[in-house]
Design an enzyme around this catalytic site. Sequence first.
Site, PDB file in Angstrom:
ATOM      1  N   GLY A  54      46.437  47.695  69.300  1.00  0.00           N
ATOM      2  CA  GLY A  54      46.372  46.940  68.060  1.00  0.00           C
ATOM      3  C   GLY A  54      45.173  46.032  67.885  1.00  0.00           C
ATOM      4  O   GLY A  54      44.841  45.667  66.759  1.00  0.00           O
ATOM      5  N   GLU A  55      44.532  45.647  68.963  1.00  0.00           N
ATOM      6  CA  GLU A  55      43.473  44.654  68.844  1.00  0.00           C
ATOM      7  C   GLU A  55      42.085  45.154  69.235  1.00  0.00           C
ATOM      8  O   GLU A  55      41.093  44.488  68.963  1.00  0.00           O
ATOM      9  CB  GLU A  55      43.831  43.412  69.674  1.00  0.00           C
ATOM     10  CG  GLU A  55      45.113  42.769  69.187  1.00  0.00           C
ATOM     11  CD  GLU A  55      45.630  41.676  70.115  1.00  0.00           C
ATOM     12  OE1 GLU A  55      45.995  40.602  69.617  1.00  0.00           O
ATOM     13  OE2 GLU A  55      45.687  41.900  71.331  1.00  0.00           O
ATOM     14  N   GLY A  73      52.146  40.868  60.821  1.00  0.00           N
ATOM     15  CA  GLY A  73      52.249  39.703  61.697  1.00  0.00           C
ATOM     16  C   GLY A  73      50.882  39.203  62.103  1.00  0.00           C
ATOM     17  O   GLY A  73      50.477  38.111  61.748  1.00  0.00           O
ATOM     18  N   PHE A  74      50.178  40.016  62.882  1.00  0.00           N
ATOM     19  CA  PHE A  74      48.815  39.689  63.338  1.00  0.00           C
ATOM     20  C   PHE A  74      48.787  38.367  64.099  1.00  0.00           C
ATOM     21  O   PHE A  74      47.786  37.653  64.070  1.00  0.00           O
ATOM     22  CB  PHE A  74      47.845  39.645  62.154  1.00  0.00           C
ATOM     23  CG  PHE A  74      48.038  40.772  61.176  1.00  0.00           C
ATOM     24  CD1 PHE A  74      47.742  42.077  61.554  1.00  0.00           C
ATOM     25  CD2 PHE A  74      48.541  40.542  59.919  1.00  0.00           C
ATOM     26  CE1 PHE A  74      47.952  43.131  60.673  1.00  0.00           C
ATOM     27  CE2 PHE A  74      48.749  41.593  59.029  1.00  0.00           C
ATOM     28  CZ  PHE A  74      48.450  42.880  59.407  1.00  0.00           C
ATOM     29  N   ARG A 118      46.646  56.462  77.316  1.00  0.00           N
ATOM     30  CA  ARG A 118      47.346  57.560  76.642  1.00  0.00           C
ATOM     31  C   ARG A 118      47.632  57.175  75.197  1.00  0.00           C
ATOM     32  O   ARG A 118      48.105  56.066  74.931  1.00  0.00           O
ATOM     33  CB  ARG A 118      48.664  57.854  77.354  1.00  0.00           C
ATOM     34  CG  ARG A 118      49.456  59.001  76.722  1.00  0.00           C
ATOM     35  CD  ARG A 118      50.906  59.032  77.179  1.00  0.00           C
ATOM     36  NE  ARG A 118      51.047  59.179  78.619  1.00  0.00           N
ATOM     37  CZ  ARG A 118      50.990  60.345  79.271  1.00  0.00           C
ATOM     38  NH1 ARG A 118      50.806  61.455  78.589  1.00  0.00           N
ATOM     39  NH2 ARG A 118      51.121  60.392  80.584  1.00  0.00           N
ATOM     40  N   ILE A 119      47.337  58.060  74.278  1.00  0.00           N
ATOM     41  CA  ILE A 119      47.668  57.838  72.876  1.00  0.00           C
ATOM     42  C   ILE A 119      49.081  58.392  72.649  1.00  0.00           C
ATOM     43  O   ILE A 119      49.339  59.573  72.873  1.00  0.00           O
ATOM     44  CB  ILE A 119      46.651  58.548  71.953  1.00  0.00           C
ATOM     45  CG1 ILE A 119      45.240  57.991  72.177  1.00  0.00           C
ATOM     46  CG2 ILE A 119      47.064  58.420  70.490  1.00  0.00           C
ATOM     47  CD1 ILE A 119      45.064  56.532  71.865  1.00  0.00           C
ATOM     48  N   LEU A 120      49.991  57.537  72.220  1.00  0.00           N
ATOM     49  CA  LEU A 120      51.388  57.960  72.058  1.00  0.00           C
ATOM     50  C   LEU A 120      51.607  58.672  70.725  1.00  0.00           C
ATOM     51  O   LEU A 120      52.443  59.564  70.631  1.00  0.00           O
ATOM     52  CB  LEU A 120      52.316  56.745  72.162  1.00  0.00           C
ATOM     53  CG  LEU A 120      52.365  56.103  73.553  1.00  0.00           C
ATOM     54  CD1 LEU A 120      53.062  54.748  73.482  1.00  0.00           C
ATOM     55  CD2 LEU A 120      53.079  57.012  74.549  1.00  0.00           C
ATOM     56  N   ILE A 164      55.890  45.707  63.515  1.00  0.00           N
ATOM     57  CA  ILE A 164      55.225  44.901  62.480  1.00  0.00           C
ATOM     58  C   ILE A 164      54.222  45.746  61.700  1.00  0.00           C
ATOM     59  O   ILE A 164      53.303  45.227  61.077  1.00  0.00           O
ATOM     60  CB  ILE A 164      54.545  43.663  63.108  1.00  0.00           C
ATOM     61  CG1 ILE A 164      53.496  44.071  64.150  1.00  0.00           C
ATOM     62  CG2 ILE A 164      55.580  42.761  63.751  1.00  0.00           C
ATOM     63  CD1 ILE A 164      52.666  42.901  64.696  1.00  0.00           C
ATOM     64  N   THR A 217      49.580  56.990  64.068  1.00  0.00           N
ATOM     65  CA  THR A 217      49.744  55.530  63.971  1.00  0.00           C
ATOM     66  C   THR A 217      48.665  54.799  64.767  1.00  0.00           C
ATOM     67  O   THR A 217      48.240  53.705  64.388  1.00  0.00           O
ATOM     68  CB  THR A 217      51.143  55.103  64.460  1.00  0.00           C
ATOM     69  OG1 THR A 217      51.360  55.601  65.771  1.00  0.00           O
ATOM     70  CG2 THR A 217      52.224  55.633  63.530  1.00  0.00           C
TER      71      THR A 217
END
Lengths: 166, 730
Positions: free
Chosen positions: B688-689, B240-241, B611-613, B465, B617
């Site tokens: 994500g960004e 998507g981005f 926190r890293i879930l 996405i 990923t």
Amino acid sequence: MTTFTVNGRSHALALDPRTTLLDALRDHLNLTGTKKGCDHGQCGACTVLVNGVRVNSCLCLAAMHDGDEITTIEGLGSPDRLSALQAAFVEKDGYQCGYCTPGQIMSATALFEELKAGHPSYVSEGLDGATMSDAEIAERMSGNLCRCSAYPLIREAIAMAAEAEE
Amino acid sequence: MTEIFRMNEAQPRLLDEMRQGVVGKPLSRPEGPKKVTGTARYAAEDLPDGCVHGVLVRATISRGRVTGLDREAIRDMPGLIDVITDARLLRNPAQGMAGVAPCQPNGEVFYHGQPIALVVAESLETARDAAHRLPVHYEEIAFETDPEAAQDREDKDPETAGHFDATFAASSVTIDARYRTDAQAAAAMEPHAAIAQWSGETVLLRGSLQMLRFNRDELADSLGIDPERVRILSPFIGGGFGSKLGIGPEAVAAAIASEKIGRPVRVVMSRQTVFDTVLRRSETLQRVRLGADGDGRLRAISHDDLVSNLPGESFAEPVSQASQFLYGADGLSFSQTLARVSRTPSGSVRAPGEAVGMLALESAMDELAEKLGLCPVELRLRNIPETHPMTGQAYSVRRLADCLRTGAEQFGWARRGAPGAQVEGDWRIGMGVASAARKSALVQSAARVRLLGDRAVVETDMTDIGTGSYAILGQIAGEMLGLPVEKVDVRLGDTSFPGASGSGGSFGANSAGSAVFLAAKKIRAELAAQLGCAPGELALQDGIARGGNIERALTDLVSSEIVHEAEIAAGDTSKSHLSSGFGAHFAEVAVNVWTGEVRVRRMLGVMAMGRILNEKTSRSQALGGMIWGIGSALTEALEHDPRTGHIVTRDLANYHVPSHADVPGDMSVVFLEERDDMANPIQTKGIGELGISGAGAAVLNAIAHATGARVRDFPALPDRVIRAIEMAGV
């Protein structure tokens, strides 16, 4: 009528002569694992094997493949029976959205065979073949774009599968 | 009606007290086996019986009006069904979170390549052929295509704090530099696609969309029907981005055609149509002024920009977003000018603002460090402000200094010599650094969790996405309910499920994750009551519940199922605190002094993002962002024909996204442990960004260090590198 084999199964298709091999697979044989990213041979998402050689199926007309043996991503494994490469992609997270993934895996499958057959690449030391290395993988996989940019992990997955094969 | 939980104060770190131990772990994606076997089904791939094919007809003028379509010229083509023109067709996709129809031009043309009609035929081949053959008549009017020369422009009021002019004038060392960034494309690998199918009064749309809750309203509004009559499915999205935030022309055209023809209609954009009609990232012209005293303390920061969009589009690339809170100064000023030109409209592309704004800001910081004779890492460390310099807000948690120091240590920054000093034949080697910052947010989001004995189901219209939503939502539910992730079935991408934030602005995990967390927390409360213990005493692990000296299997405790929904929205903490991811990027490049070719040799990103879930990923997201940084620094450029505004580099051979060969094997990501208590109840920040924010600047600064010459027009294409080297005389 065009007759070819896909993943070991024979298909006889009467298609519009403009139908690409890619559209024949996706829209007429319901093999949607092969992806359409650009339809111009620029992204590699549609990579399949034709008689063992990787090609961009979007650049082939289906009618040109009478009698050919085609292998698609569906022919490599299933969710319950992953090929070594497929399992390595899952383990290494060699994908994100997954859309370029079948093409990456088909390309990598062919890459192994090309190395075994001694095909050199731009980054090989000489013309007498090459050995598996990150540089060789990067060069030989550059026809397969991944906009999520999982590249380092895709290459780790390919290296992992190559090691497993040895 | 579910009560909305508002994030008004810090919440206890419940996830840290849970026993299952799955949150944070580097677990593989549950949908992975489908993706690697080609059995994951994307929007264009579930062809209903009787489905026909639509191809968008697009304008070949830049501004004016369609005066007629010569349907007669193509009427005899075998298999042609219809040529659809309709006042409801879209000019371009909706902007993110619009929730209403975007511009419906009704025959008016605003840019070259704009959709104006839909040809429908029995086969794709016929529809494509007919769309190309259809003669279209136009009436043209005058237009402008060059943002820098455009007369039609809007100057926004500057945002200021203190007195920039005075503090800049009083600074002992100053930088006043202009930078340009070319327009960019999201270029998700899956082209935009839709299959619309009506049954009675309702339309089912299989789409490739990021934010279904909004997309349903946008499609309904576009069609002029009630949202209850629209259902959208997007279980898999091929990237998507930002490009699939809003409903697009393909979806609305498919729905209109399907209703008219009475058969399912599929519309898939060609790659060229994606480039022409999907929202691009605006080109920018940026002026950055920095003033510092002799020991490198910033006294003045100004970041002004010029961006473009079509008339009627509210979006303007928020170029200086990070410049407003990354560093502090006594006087700050930020202004923006928006030019209205006939180019493909602009919108959100991964990290709108930071992705291009930080290229300029972080280049300017590097130029300032050079002028001061100060280490670029040290200059950044000296200018981390106490509070938000524009608003006075506190930072929720910020480990920028730790990221810079850790990165410098791990990258071997101390080995960095003088600019232009490291030579390997025709190649010059250099290192660069840049800070990373990207605001984090919480967006209203709902989810439903069902506990069925020793397994659970999560349902929300959240999308994945490629970000890892399937993985992390399963981990959160599994952690809270004491179940291994294999026992949690995560169902996404269906508007019949509770409405989530969708995927955008790096807020998906924060928002949808918190909703799943809260729904599972309600289930925990019910289980505790059944055991007769306080919720805090309840321990759940591997399907066993313990509390108040009682131990029972969940299969015994849950007779049929326990179902809860929860909904969360931002509250007071979003006003009192600034939540942002921070990090530091390091890059080493080799520059060929004769050809101008730049090779990235290695990169390191050190990031603190709450926190890293899921460690696996998250790393993928961060790496992907950094590689986008390489693209923005070196290769990605949408070139516009100055005569028509039409994009010339409108395919993947001419718009160069990074390929395997552009990306070094030595790409590292380090996450620093962090909890953002003010952000949301799961203490996360957006991921994500942040990876892209600043990453390209590290590459550009490395080029400057390698060559001793500064490129200010980005991407640093070979001709631009050569010109910079020649002008610097090095």
